[in-house]
Motif scaffolding. Structure first.
Motif, PDB file in Angstrom:
ATOM      1  N   SER A 161      42.600  43.406  73.482  1.00 16.38           N
ATOM      2  CA  SER A 161      43.003  44.596  74.241  1.00 16.38           C
ATOM      3  C   SER A 161      44.465  44.959  74.009  1.00 16.38           C
ATOM      4  O   SER A 161      44.994  45.840  74.696  1.00 16.38           O
ATOM      5  CB  SER A 161      42.777  44.359  75.738  1.00 16.38           C
ATOM      6  OG  SER A 161      43.598  43.292  76.210  1.00 16.38           O
ATOM      7  N   ALA A 162      45.124  44.315  73.053  1.00 18.11           N
ATOM      8  CA  ALA A 162      46.560  44.539  72.841  1.00 18.11           C
ATOM      9  C   ALA A 162      46.883  45.973  72.448  1.00 18.11           C
ATOM     10  O   ALA A 162      48.031  46.411  72.585  1.00 18.11           O
ATOM     11  CB  ALA A 162      47.083  43.580  71.767  1.00 18.11           C
ATOM     12  N   LEU A 166      36.560  53.948  73.161  1.00 18.83           N
ATOM     13  CA  LEU A 166      36.398  53.124  71.962  1.00 18.83           C
ATOM     14  C   LEU A 166      37.312  51.905  71.990  1.00 18.83           C
ATOM     15  O   LEU A 166      36.944  50.838  71.482  1.00 18.83           O
ATOM     16  CB  LEU A 166      36.677  53.965  70.710  1.00 18.83           C
ATOM     17  CG  LEU A 166      35.576  54.954  70.313  1.00 18.83           C
ATOM     18  CD1 LEU A 166      35.994  55.743  69.082  1.00 18.83           C
ATOM     19  CD2 LEU A 166      34.254  54.240  70.052  1.00 18.83           C
ATOM     20  N   ASN A 167      38.504  52.034  72.573  1.00 20.43           N
ATOM     21  CA  ASN A 167      39.394  50.878  72.718  1.00 20.43           C
ATOM     22  C   ASN A 167      38.734  49.789  73.553  1.00 20.43           C
ATOM     23  O   ASN A 167      38.744  48.604  73.189  1.00 20.43           O
ATOM     24  CB  ASN A 167      40.708  51.284  73.386  1.00 20.43           C
ATOM     25  CG  ASN A 167      41.600  52.103  72.491  1.00 20.43           C
ATOM     26  OD1 ASN A 167      42.371  52.949  72.960  1.00 20.43           O
ATOM     27  ND2 ASN A 167      41.535  51.870  71.182  1.00 20.43           N
ATOM     28  N   VAL A 168      38.189  50.196  74.685  1.00 18.20           N
ATOM     29  CA  VAL A 168      37.534  49.232  75.576  1.00 18.20           C
ATOM     30  C   VAL A 168      36.292  48.639  74.907  1.00 18.20           C
ATOM     31  O   VAL A 168      36.056  47.423  74.968  1.00 18.20           O
ATOM     32  CB  VAL A 168      37.160  49.904  76.907  1.00 18.20           C
ATOM     33  CG1 VAL A 168      36.396  48.933  77.810  1.00 18.20           C
ATOM     34  CG2 VAL A 168      38.407  50.413  77.619  1.00 18.20           C
ATOM     35  N   ALA A 169      35.522  49.489  74.240  1.00 18.58           N
ATOM     36  CA  ALA A 169      34.317  49.004  73.558  1.00 18.58           C
ATOM     37  C   ALA A 169      34.676  48.012  72.457  1.00 18.58           C
ATOM     38  O   ALA A 169      34.016  46.986  72.289  1.00 18.58           O
ATOM     39  CB  ALA A 169      33.535  50.177  72.977  1.00 18.58           C
ATOM     40  N   LEU A 206      53.284  51.694  68.415  1.00 12.83           N
ATOM     41  CA  LEU A 206      52.091  50.906  68.712  1.00 12.83           C
ATOM     42  C   LEU A 206      52.345  49.752  69.665  1.00 12.83           C
ATOM     43  O   LEU A 206      51.496  49.430  70.503  1.00 12.83           O
ATOM     44  CB  LEU A 206      51.490  50.354  67.409  1.00 12.83           C
ATOM     45  CG  LEU A 206      51.000  51.381  66.382  1.00 12.83           C
ATOM     46  CD1 LEU A 206      50.576  50.684  65.101  1.00 12.83           C
ATOM     47  CD2 LEU A 206      49.850  52.207  66.952  1.00 12.83           C
ATOM     48  N   THR A 207      53.496  49.108  69.536  1.00 13.92           N
ATOM     49  CA  THR A 207      53.778  47.904  70.315  1.00 13.92           C
ATOM     50  C   THR A 207      55.143  47.982  70.974  1.00 13.92           C
ATOM     51  O   THR A 207      56.031  48.720  70.524  1.00 13.92           O
ATOM     52  CB  THR A 207      53.713  46.648  69.425  1.00 13.92           C
ATOM     53  OG1 THR A 207      54.569  46.825  68.285  1.00 13.92           O
ATOM     54  CG2 THR A 207      52.300  46.405  68.930  1.00 13.92           C
ATOM     55  N   LYS A 233      50.545  53.848  77.584  1.00 17.82           N
ATOM     56  CA  LYS A 233      49.443  54.104  76.672  1.00 17.82           C
ATOM     57  C   LYS A 233      48.139  53.717  77.352  1.00 17.82           C
ATOM     58  O   LYS A 233      47.944  52.572  77.766  1.00 17.82           O
ATOM     59  CB  LYS A 233      49.614  53.308  75.381  1.00 17.82           C
ATOM     60  CG  LYS A 233      48.597  53.687  74.311  1.00 17.82           C
ATOM     61  CD  LYS A 233      48.948  53.070  72.970  1.00 17.82           C
ATOM     62  CE  LYS A 233      47.980  53.545  71.895  1.00 17.82           C
ATOM     63  NZ  LYS A 233      48.320  53.013  70.557  1.00 17.82           N
ATOM     64  N   SER A 234      47.242  54.661  77.494  1.00 15.59           N
ATOM     65  CA  SER A 234      45.971  54.415  78.171  1.00 15.59           C
ATOM     66  C   SER A 234      44.896  54.028  77.161  1.00 15.59           C
ATOM     67  O   SER A 234      44.980  54.354  75.973  1.00 15.59           O
ATOM     68  CB  SER A 234      45.527  55.657  78.950  1.00 15.59           C
ATOM     69  OG  SER A 234      45.396  56.768  78.074  1.00 15.59           O
TER      70      SER A 234
END
Length: 590
Positions: free
Chosen positions: A477-478, A490-493, A203-204, A485-486
């Motif tokens: 937005s992390a 839903l991530n942007v929303a 994830l990070t 990772k694009s």
């Protein structure tokens, strides 16, 4: 005084009956849901125990800055519809409209999300699948709606009771966690907190990324810290607002930090219960780090009891979410002054039921508009869960945006009055020195006393509040910072839908004003200076007038209700009333 008795000729209006103690516990009820008990588990998994503590400290400092800023504004002007009024006065009236809409959305969407959270907690006992939706998507929303419809006097005391219970719950859970942490497997060199900052490589990228990733999850725990300003609609007086606005944020910060430290001492960051879906879990069937810690210590009965308390906590928070959202929606139409077709349609929402003094239509719209969310949750697919998670995150982000603009409003108020200090001191412009920060007149005005623990650090606290709100928005937005990772739609929303929608709404309002009245259109409130700052004086006097009008309305309600109660009591006395009135008149003549 029986608030249910009103003179029949009194205009339909919100009842101003909330006292300082009630407002304090209403704010407590708004903030303490499941965030500190359950929501912080996500940040614990993402960044480890010390990463979680860093997130809570950082977000806690932000909420202290917001709380101190809002408190000072409330003490200077205890105005109804404060979210709109402060931003409109010192930033821009169109931005104020957008900010008020975001604030309504934040709590209206939260009401539905909290019902889902309660249903998830209820699965701890493994009962038949029919029960969670029946109770929390059917019966409980109706009960919460009825409590709000019953009037502010009923709602106020109900949430005072539950707010007090939640404060006791927070203190009790913290003590239990500290007791667990003293045992050898927790207090030794291999205890959970010795794992410091961790991160999941899937994830990070590193520890710093993990800490930033956890910030939006922790921010959810503090949403509602500003809700004292909503109570200005129904507070007895400006003095009723002072105590809760001064101390609630400090109480929340200290107790949250202590409880989070207890979680960091007792729950390992890589515990499978923090990572896996609820349906795959047993012993306990819970993602809450609080329940995990108590259950794994062998206190299974206590874990079940605390889980029930968490359900009570989130249901109580939902009650207050419904209250805050309905009053904010009422405030939006309350601020309308236009006479066009659209404005007239919106004013229809502002109807107040005389019997209880509740904005009935605003309450119904708020309760129903997101009611589909809990039923969508019943589908149970990954896509649906992602959509609901996105809605929950955008609700939190909306409130963070509101924090930023409230702090910006204070910053511009301080800057504007500082620029025009000499003009405000000039008696030819009227008695305006009580608006200048740092003067005795500002802090010791006859009808108010402005004081906060962090007052001497303003306006820097407000500036930190603006910067901190922007930072939380950036960290939203992390989830797609990791190289390779694009971002999905839903991530942007989840991260920026609120900001995009807010900007588009503001631009539409500006273009409308440009098309209809281009000569007087302005992008922001100009902070004019000079020896005769007419715009500033008009702004300050407007806020003073609105605040004083609210105070007079509260006094008028009290006097009308007292007279109505007295007349009702005399009517019940029958013939004895004439004798009593005769004695009273004779006494007056003597």
């Amino acid at each position: 005084m029986n608030r249910a008795v009103q003179a029949e000729d009194a205009p339909a209006e919100l009842w101003q009956s909330l006292n300082g103690v009630q407002i304090f516990f209403i704010v407590i009820s708004a903030v303490i849901g499941t965030g500190v008990f359950s929501g912080n588990g996500e940040a614990l998994y993402l960044s480890g125990p010390v990463g979680l503590l860093l997130d809570v400290i950082a977000l806690g400092v932000l909420t202290l800055c917001v709380g101190e800023t809002v408190s000072e504004l409330v003490q200077v002007w205890a105005v109804p519809n404060a979210v709109y009024e402060y931003v409109a006065a010192f930033v821009d009236r169109d931005i104020a409209w957008v900010v008020a809409i975001l604030y309504w959305y934040s709590f209206a969407a939260a009401f539905a999300s909290q019902m889902i959270a309660a249903a998830k907690l209820f699965q701890y006992w493994g009962l038949a699948p029919i029960w969670p939706p029946l109770i929390f998507f059917g019966l409980v929303p109706v009960a919460l709606f009825v409590i709000n419809m019953a009037g502010i006097h009923v709602y106020g005391w109900v949430e005072t009771f539950f707010g007090l219970l939640k404060a006791v719950l927070l203190f009790g859970v913290t003590c239990v966690l500290y007791d667990i942490s003293t045992k050898d497997n927790y207090a030794g060199p291999d205890g959970p907190i010795t794992e410091w900052i961790q991160h999941d490589p899937n994830l990070t990228s590193n520890a710093a990324h993990a800490v930033f990733y956890g910030m939006p999850a922790v921010a959810y725990s503090f949403i509602g810290i500003e809700t004292a300003i909503v109570a200005a609609f129904e507070s007895q007086s400006s003095r009723s607002m002072a105590f809760p606005s001064r101390f609630t944020h400090w109480f929340i910060y200290v107790t949250y930090l202590m409880c989070t430290l207890g979680l960091a001492l007792t729950v390992r960051w890589d515990d499978e219960h923090l990572q896996r879906p609820l349906a795959e879990l047993h012993d306990p069937r819970s993602n809450s780090p609080t329940i995990i810690a108590i259950f794994k210590d062998g206190r299974t009965t206590l874990a079940g009891f605390v889980n029930g308390c968490l359900i009570m906590s989130v249901v109580s928070a939902a009650t207050t979410s419904l209250y805050v959202a309905s009053r904010t929606l009422y405030g939006l139409v309350y601020s309308l002054s236009g006479t066009n077709w659209f404005s007239n349609q919106l004013k229809y929402i502002g109807f107040i039921w005389r019997t209880t003094g509740v904005p009935t239509r605003a309450l119904i719209i708020t309760a129903m508009l997101f009611y589909w969310q809990p039923w969508l949750y019943q589908i149970g697919t990954v896509t649906v869960d992602d959509v609901l998670s996105t809605l929950s995150t955008t609700a939190s982000m909306a409130c963070v945006v509101v924090w930023g603009f409230l702090c910006l409003a204070f910053h511009r108020f301080e800057l504007w009055t500082r620029r025009c200090r000499n003009a405000l001191l000039d008696t030819q412009n009227g008695n305006l020195r009580h608006f200048i920060r740092g003067t005795t007149a500002y802090e010791e005005c006859p009808d108010r006393k402005v004081w906060n623990l962090g007052m001497s650090f303003q306006p820097w606290l407000a500036r930190v509040g603006v910067i901190g709100s922007l930072m939380v928005s950036v960290t939203a937005s992390a989830s797609w910072w990791k190289p390779g990772k694009s971002a999905t739609v839903l991530n942007v929303a989840s991260a920026y839908a609120v900001h995009i929608v807010a900007f588009v709404l503001w631009l539409i309002l500006k273009l409308y004003r440009l098309a209809t009245n281009s000569r007087n259109m302005e992008w922001f409130v100009p902070l004019e200076g000079g020896a005769n700052p007419t715009r500033l004086i008009e702004t300050l006097e407007h806020l003073d007038f609105v605040s004083a009008s609210a105070a007079r309305r509260g006094e008028g309600q009290y006097n009308r209700n007292a007279r109505a109660v007295h007349e009702q009591e005399l009517g019940e006395m029958g013939p004895r009333a004439d004798m009593l009135l005769g004695h009273q008149e004779q006494g007056h003549r003597q």
